[in-house]
Design a protein around this motif. Structure first.
Motif, PDB file in Angstrom:
ATOM      1  N   UNK A  37       0.854  -1.181   0.000  1.00 24.00           N
ATOM      2  CA  UNK A  37       0.000   0.000   0.000  1.00 24.00           C
ATOM      3  C   UNK A  37       0.888   1.229   0.000  1.00 24.00           C
ATOM      4  N   UNK A  38       0.292   2.368  -0.332  1.00 23.29           N
ATOM      5  CA  UNK A  38       1.059   3.599  -0.312  1.00 23.29           C
ATOM      6  C   UNK A  38       1.536   3.960   1.086  1.00 23.29           C
ATOM      7  N   UNK A  39       0.637   3.808   2.075  1.00 24.48           N
ATOM      8  CA  UNK A  39       1.011   4.144   3.449  1.00 24.48           C
ATOM      9  C   UNK A  39       2.146   3.263   3.944  1.00 24.48           C
ATOM     10  N   UNK A  40       2.059   1.966   3.635  1.00 24.31           N
ATOM     11  CA  UNK A  40       3.124   1.063   4.051  1.00 24.31           C
ATOM     12  C   UNK A  40       4.440   1.379   3.337  1.00 24.31           C
ATOM     13  N   UNK A  41       4.330   1.815   2.079  1.00 23.53           N
ATOM     14  CA  UNK A  41       5.529   2.171   1.328  1.00 23.53           C
ATOM     15  C   UNK A  41       6.239   3.363   1.972  1.00 23.53           C
ATOM     16  N   UNK A  42       5.474   4.374   2.356  1.00 26.15           N
ATOM     17  CA  UNK A  42       6.065   5.556   2.985  1.00 26.15           C
ATOM     18  C   UNK A  42       6.677   5.203   4.339  1.00 26.15           C
ATOM     19  N   UNK A  43       5.976   4.370   5.118  1.00 26.75           N
ATOM     20  CA  UNK A  43       6.500   3.961   6.420  1.00 26.75           C
ATOM     21  C   UNK A  43       7.776   3.139   6.252  1.00 26.75           C
ATOM     22  N   UNK A  44       7.766   2.227   5.264  1.00 26.13           N
ATOM     23  CA  UNK A  44       8.952   1.399   5.036  1.00 26.13           C
ATOM     24  C   UNK A  44      10.123   2.243   4.556  1.00 26.13           C
ATOM     25  N   UNK A  45       9.851   3.244   3.733  1.00 24.22           N
ATOM     26  CA  UNK A  45      10.927   4.112   3.258  1.00 24.22           C
ATOM     27  C   UNK A  45      11.554   4.886   4.411  1.00 24.22           C
ATOM     28  N   UNK A  46      10.731   5.342   5.356  1.00 23.95           N
ATOM     29  CA  UNK A  46      11.259   6.041   6.529  1.00 23.95           C
ATOM     30  C   UNK A  46      12.065   5.107   7.428  1.00 23.95           C
ATOM     31  N   UNK A  47      11.592   3.868   7.547  1.00 22.30           N
ATOM     32  CA  UNK A  47      12.238   2.921   8.460  1.00 22.30           C
ATOM     33  C   UNK A  47      13.498   2.294   7.854  1.00 22.30           C
ATOM     34  N   UNK A  48      13.441   1.934   6.572  1.00 21.79           N
ATOM     35  CA  UNK A  48      14.519   1.168   5.951  1.00 21.79           C
ATOM     36  C   UNK A  48      15.526   2.027   5.210  1.00 21.79           C
TER      37      UNK A  48
END
Length: 240
Positions: A37-48
């Protein structure tokens, strides 16, 4: 130099898994995560903190273009984005280009097409990380505007380079059949690449006339010192 860290974003779990496998087959790349999902993509980009995101446009909660925009606005290290999507309308492609994607790959695509884009990205990343400045000729090669010229549909840069190398290493000239055997292509495919090199000025072709049958087309590299404004003949007439 560290591997390029990649985040794969696709709403389809199976497609994401396939793309992950394709990326992991390329030396110098490591997939650090997937998002659907878009939200998960943004969260993963911040985390990883990936270096590169393979981004689908069609996501269930927001457009991939919105994800691209938010990635560009967020603080912290910049991330590159390679759009991998079935979206082919001009508006989406134009918006992705304006958003700064490093490439736009339309589904369905061959594994070689993705590997070629990743290889070009890796070369560009390495070159820009090791040199304070580069010349126009190298910039043109990096952005796909080098001497090979735009590729006809169905041809890939990676295979074109293999054909060009085989031609340059042969020490003379090659037929399409001989070139295909060296590179692992059919005669028809090899000839398409060879004719493209001729059209772009990177190779010359001559006709070899035998005792019977049609003349054979023989290909050789263009002379390195040849002026780009001096058009070489498409075929050399036999002598004698």
């Amino acid at each position: 130099m560290n591997d390029v860290a990649v985040l794969v974003v696709d709403d389809d779990f199976m497609v994401a898994r396939v793309n992950r496998g394709l990326v992991e087959r390329v030396a110098g790349f490591t997939v650090v995560g997937e998002a659907h999902t878009g939200a998960n993509a943004l969260a993963a980009a911040d985390r990883l903190r990936p270096d590169l995101v393979l981004l689908d446009v069609y996501l269930p909660d927001m457009s991939g273009l919105e994800v691209l925009r938010r990635l560009r606005e967020r603080p912290g290290p910049a991330v590159d984005v390679l759009a991998v999507t079935a979206a082919r309308d001009v508006g989406t492609i134009r918006a992705a280009m304006r958003g700064g994607v490093v490439h736009y790959l339309i589904k369905p695509f061959s594994p070689e097409a993705l590997w070629e884009r990743l290889d070009r990205y890796r070369q560009l990343d390495q070159r820009l990380s090791t040199s304070p400045e580069i010349g126009q000729a190298e910039v043109d090669r990096m952005f796909g505007g080098g001497r090979g010229g735009p590729l006809p549909k169905g041809l890939t840069e990676q295979t074109r380079d293999l054909v060009a190398k085989a031609l340059g290493d042969c020490g003379g000239d090659l037929s399409a059949t001989e070139c295909g055997e060296l590179v692992g292509l059919s005669r028809v495919s090899a000839r398409r690449y060879l004719e493209h090199l001729v059209d772009s000025g990177s190779a010359l072709v001559r006709l070899r006339y035998g005792a019977t049958g049609r003349p054979e087309r023989r290909y050789r590299p263009a002379a390195p010192q040849a002026s780009p404004t001096a058009r070489q003949p498409r075929a050399e007439k036999p002598t004698g």
